[in-house]
Design a protein around this motif. Structure first.
Motif, PDB file in Angstrom:
ATOM      1  N   LEU A  40      26.788   4.527  22.636  1.00  0.00           N
ATOM      2  CA  LEU A  40      25.614   3.898  23.248  1.00  0.00           C
ATOM      3  C   LEU A  40      25.695   3.880  24.772  1.00  0.00           C
ATOM      4  CD1 LEU A  40      22.952   2.453  22.771  1.00  0.00           C
ATOM      5  CD2 LEU A  40      24.194   0.297  22.769  1.00  0.00           C
ATOM      6  N   GLY A  41      26.871   3.538  25.308  1.00  0.00           N
ATOM      7  CA  GLY A  41      27.022   3.443  26.760  1.00  0.00           C
ATOM      8  C   GLY A  41      26.698   4.763  27.446  1.00  0.00           C
ATOM      9  N   ARG A  42      27.254   5.835  26.878  1.00  0.00           N
ATOM     10  CA  ARG A  42      27.059   7.158  27.462  1.00  0.00           C
ATOM     11  C   ARG A  42      25.585   7.570  27.374  1.00  0.00           C
ATOM     12  NH1 ARG A  42      30.015  11.738  28.845  1.00  0.00           N
ATOM     13  NH2 ARG A  42      29.003  13.580  28.017  1.00  0.00           N
ATOM     14  N   VAL A  43      24.953   7.285  26.237  1.00  0.00           N
ATOM     15  CA  VAL A  43      23.544   7.644  26.058  1.00  0.00           C
ATOM     16  C   VAL A  43      22.670   6.890  27.064  1.00  0.00           C
ATOM     17  CG1 VAL A  43      21.578   7.409  24.493  1.00  0.00           C
ATOM     18  CG2 VAL A  43      23.738   8.331  23.642  1.00  0.00           C
ATOM     19  N   ALA A  48      19.604   6.819  32.178  1.00  0.00           N
ATOM     20  CA  ALA A  48      19.473   6.411  33.577  1.00  0.00           C
ATOM     21  C   ALA A  48      19.475   7.638  34.483  1.00  0.00           C
ATOM     22  CB  ALA A  48      20.611   5.465  33.952  1.00  0.00           C
ATOM     23  N   TYR A  49      20.348   8.591  34.187  1.00  0.00           N
ATOM     24  CA  TYR A  49      20.398   9.833  34.977  1.00  0.00           C
ATOM     25  C   TYR A  49      19.066  10.563  34.908  1.00  0.00           C
ATOM     26  CZ  TYR A  49      25.427   9.935  35.957  1.00  0.00           C
ATOM     27  OH  TYR A  49      26.686   9.687  36.430  1.00  0.00           O
TER      28      TYR A  49
ATOM     29  N   THR B  56      19.629  18.106  39.288  1.00  0.00           N
ATOM     30  CA  THR B  56      21.027  18.001  38.860  1.00  0.00           C
ATOM     31  C   THR B  56      21.228  16.782  37.960  1.00  0.00           C
ATOM     32  OG1 THR B  56      21.627  18.940  40.992  1.00  0.00           O
ATOM     33  CG2 THR B  56      23.398  17.970  39.695  1.00  0.00           C
ATOM     34  N   PHE B  57      20.716  15.628  38.415  1.00  0.00           N
ATOM     35  CA  PHE B  57      20.847  14.402  37.612  1.00  0.00           C
ATOM     36  C   PHE B  57      20.120  14.544  36.283  1.00  0.00           C
ATOM     37  CE2 PHE B  57      22.179  11.962  41.393  1.00  0.00           C
ATOM     38  CZ  PHE B  57      23.193  11.247  40.800  1.00  0.00           C
ATOM     39  N   PHE B  58      18.931  15.157  36.325  1.00  0.00           N
ATOM     40  CA  PHE B  58      18.133  15.294  35.104  1.00  0.00           C
ATOM     41  C   PHE B  58      18.894  16.086  34.047  1.00  0.00           C
ATOM     42  CE2 PHE B  58      15.214  17.749  32.491  1.00  0.00           C
ATOM     43  CZ  PHE B  58      14.456  16.741  31.943  1.00  0.00           C
TER      44      PHE B  58
END
Lengths: 255, 244
Positions: A40-43, A48-49, B56-58
């Motif tokens: 979950l944290g990574r997802v 957010a990215y 890049t972030f996407f």
């Protein structure tokens, strides 16, 4: 300060895009599937990215590309630049060669940078074990969009009916479907839909509207639309064509 | 940490390379064809840096968030074995992501103007807003329906070309009878419905489903959802133009 304001504005707009998706996923995950999301944290960090990335991407486009692109589309379609003001007023379609070239070039280059196409190409390369290369697919789609938009601007200049082109295009797609390698067909269909999102649409729309409002006898309301349809149709042909070409070359080399 | 940094630098370079063609085209046309200097070049340079960073972030977020999420949900639904819930999820995903899509809101607004201009609806603010909302709901419904049909296709193993070609035939037939003002908008609305966040998620869902169901091939069966989502809006919007 103004920059910061636009950043927040763009961030909120992207957030509004993400919220319905997050909501649907959240509700189904909790109420129907009733199991935790793995990693979950990574997802969440990934989400957010995506949010940050899309916000910066769109803000950068608004800052850099769109004003310049729109100005260029206007200048290139200006009767003074085309040189039709000096003549008897009726422009010939040949006079618009820079417009066709610009349409093709901007169609190709914006498609190469289209984030959704990158996503589909990554996935296709992954599941096909590298048989469909990321760059091969992107270039094939880019060529399709280039041809499509150039032909679309030609249509606006000549005032020929939109549906004639689109229907003829579908006929070609149907015929190609019968002969193309089976593996590529769904992907080719999909690449029609992914080409036209964040980068391509605003520039291409500006070009279409600029052209439709400066060519005598065209109405922006009736003729300005339709470029997007061209941009979604032609990639299907070029992607299937690319696969057909690769298959044909492989057969010839095997002999 | 240096390794992470190196990977980030490589990703940045990749994004810069993706955007290079646009820069070449813009500079060529501005300098060579139009014979003008680049206006506000420092602003444009700053914007380009943002675009490269953003892309890049996407892509990083795609690999970390959207792809694994779409796939894990597809696996979870396949394990649960309830087709009804899967289809409900498919519809909600298609409808929910489209109804708020900014590109669609813009196109619907323009379409309302065209309709008012052509005398189809009274040229008042309220009538236009109502027409635009109706159009948006129509397109969102059509995308929901498309994802449902596409997921059913993956589950049942139907032929995609048959669905798509059948759909196009319907589009051609409807073009003959639909009001001319709506045709351009209908054709374009097929292209604008699928947003940058929807595409990766829906693609991952399709591929995940196809790889978790026995007898399905992720390459031939996993794709096609986007294609259907670009086709059905044309049909639904022309129908909307015919009946309203």
């Amino acid at each position: 300060m103004e920059y910061l304001e636009r950043l927040t504005h763009m961030g909120l707009a992207t957030l509004r895009d993400v919220v319905p998706i997050a909501l649907v996923i959240f509700v189904f995950q909790l109420a129907v599937l009733r199991r935790p999301i793995p990693n979950l944290g990574r997802v969440l960090l990934g989400f957010a990215y995506v949010l940050v990335g899309l916000t910066l991407f769109l803000l950068g486009l608004e800052e850099a590309l769109f004003p310049l692109g729109r100005a260029m589309a206007q200048q290139l379609t200006d009767p003074v630049f085309i040189g039709t003001l000096a003549g008897d007023g009726a422009p010939r379609w040949q006079d618009y060669y820079w417009v066709y070239l610009f349409a093709a070039a901007i169609g190709f280059s914006t498609t190469i940078a289209e984030p959704s196409l990158i996503a589909v190409a990554l996935k296709a390369s992954e599941v096909s074990g590298g048989a469909i290369s990321v760059w091969g697919l992107r270039v094939a789609v880019g060529v399709g969009v280039a041809v499509g938009i150039a032909l679309g601007t030609f249509r606006i200049v000549t005032g020929t009916p939109l549906h004639a082109y689109i229907i003829a295009g579908y006929v070609v797609v149907v015929i190609q479907t019968l002969f193309a390698p089976r593996m590529i067909v769904p992907l080719a269909y999909d690449s029609g839909g992914v080409t036209t999102s964040t980068v391509t649409v605003p520039l291409v729309t500006a070009l279409g509207l600029g052209l439709a409002s400066t060519v005598p006898g065209r109405s922006p309301l009736l003729d300005g639309f339709g470029l997007i349809a061209f941009a979604s149709l032609f990639p299907m042909m070029t992607v299937m064509g690319y696969a057909q070409l690769s298959a044909w070359r492989a057969r010839r080399n095997a002999r | 940490m240096p390794r992470g940094l190196e990977a980030f630098a490589r990703a940045l370079l990749g994004s810069a390379r993706d955007l290079l063609p646009i820069a070449v085209v813009v500079v060529f046309f501005q300098w060579v064809v139009l014979g003008q200097p680049i206006p506000h070049w420092e602003r444009i340079l700053a914007g380009s840096v943002l675009v490269v960073l953003g892309l890049t972030f996407f892509i990083q977020g795609l690999e970390m968030g959207l792809f694994p999420l779409g796939e894990s949900m597809a696996y979870a639904f396949a394990q649960k074995g309830s087709l009804a819930w899967l289809l409900a999820f498919a519809f909600a995903l298609g409808f929910g992501t489209t109804v708020a899509e900014p590109a669609l809101i813009a196109v619907a607004g323009e379409a309302a103007l065209v309709a008012a201009h052509g005398g189809v609806i009274p040229d008042t603010e309220a009538a236009r807003a109502e027409y635009a909302l109706g159009l948006r709901l129509t397109v969102a419904l059509s995308v929901g329906a498309a994802i449902v049909v596409g997921v059913l296709r993956i589950v049942k193993g139907w032929s995609l070309p048959a669905l798509i070609v059948g759909g196009y035939l319907l589009v051609v037939a409807m073009t003959a009878v639909a009001p001319p003002e709506i045709i351009g908008i209908a054709y374009d609305s097929g292209g604008v419905t699928t947003s940058t966040i929807t595409v990766p998620l829906v693609t991952a869902l399709g591929v995940g489903l196809a790889s978790s169901i026995q007898g399905r091939n992720p390459v031939t069966d996993g794709f096609g959802l986007i294609a259907l989502a670009s086709l059905t809006p044309m049909i639904f919007v022309m129908a909307y133009g015919m009946f309203f």
